[in-house]
Design a protein around this motif. Structure first.
Motif, short mmCIF file in Angstrom:
data_model
loop_
_atom_site.label_atom_id
_atom_site.label_comp_id
_atom_site.label_asym_id
_atom_site.label_seq_id
_atom_site.Cartn_x
_atom_site.Cartn_y
_atom_site.Cartn_z
N CYS A 84 -18.94 23.10 -2.13
CA CYS A 84 -18.88 22.80 -1.96
C CYS A 84 -18.81 22.42 -0.26
O CYS A 84 -18.16 23.08 0.00
N ALA A 88 -13.84 18.35 3.60
CA ALA A 88 -12.03 18.59 3.34
C ALA A 88 -12.46 20.44 3.18
O ALA A 88 -11.59 21.00 2.83
N CYS A 89 -13.96 20.23 2.00
CA CYS A 89 -13.58 21.72 1.14
C CYS A 89 -14.38 22.82 2.84
O CYS A 89 -13.80 23.85 3.49
N ILE A 126 -18.88 16.71 -3.38
CA ILE A 126 -18.78 16.53 -4.74
C ILE A 126 -17.94 15.22 -5.06
O ILE A 126 -17.77 14.68 -6.00
N GLY A 127 -17.12 14.81 -4.05
CA GLY A 127 -15.86 13.43 -3.99
C GLY A 127 -14.49 14.04 -5.01
O GLY A 127 -13.55 13.54 -5.69
N ALA A 128 -14.41 15.68 -5.20
CA ALA A 128 -13.27 15.86 -5.40
C ALA A 128 -12.30 16.52 -4.62
O ALA A 128 -11.65 17.79 -4.57
N VAL A 134 -14.29 23.57 -3.00
CA VAL A 134 -14.11 23.36 -4.78
C VAL A 134 -15.78 24.27 -4.61
O VAL A 134 -16.93 24.23 -4.03
#
Ligand code: FES
Length: 157
Positions: A84, A88-89, A126-128, A134
């Motif tokens: 990702c 954030a990632c 990817i919403g994590a 991730v």
């Protein structure tokens, strides 16, 4: 990639799938899904067949194939590693993870390793995000990664 995917058998399967969906609204997506399964990718030769059968411009099909990450123009490896690169990632060091994978699995971003084992793609969020950074390997998800986790993850496959 040495394996010939353009076999008569594969095209015959594709024709069957097209015949099943032809005339239905939104036929393109299910046909592309099946094509990706049959050929392991949706290259131009396959798009051309679909385009002729559905009477739909190549440009439109190409646009769909290149827009959705589940479709690829070239065969994918047995294991598709997605890293990702959402905000954030990225902030938490996803680039370093990618660099490590490139080094260890000998694979470039959007490429496949010479042995056909791994493909590497950069994905959107990817919403994590809580688990950033991730990565995914096929259906498996790994989070809160540091570079030193990469060898252990690759070794599982
Ligand atoms: S930015 Fe990577 S999961 Fe959201």
């Amino acid at each position: 990639m040495a394996k010939n995917i353009f076999t008569q058998e594969n095209f015959a399967k594709l024709d069957e799938v097209i015949a099943e969906h032809k005339g239905q609204k939104g036929a393109l997506m299910p046909i592309l899904h099946e094509a990706q399964k049959i050929f392991g990718c949706v290259p131009l030769e396959v798009q051309k067949r679909i385009s002729e059968a559905l009477n739909m411009p190549m440009a439109e099909i190409y646009g769909v194939v290149t827009f959705y990450t589940q479709f690829t123009l070239e065969p994918k490896g047995d294991y598709v590693i997605g890293v990702c690169l959402g905000t954030a990632c990225y902030v938490k060091g996803a680039q370093k993870i990618i660099d490590k994978i490139k080094e260890l699995a000998k694979v470039e971003v959007d490429g496949t390793s010479a042995d056909g084992k791994f493909s590497l793609v950069a994905t959107r969020c990817i919403g994590a995000c809580g688990l950033a950074p991730v990565l995914t390997v096929n259906e498996d998800v790994y989070g809160r990664l540091v570079e030193s986790d990469v060898p252990g993850i690759l070794a599982k496959y």
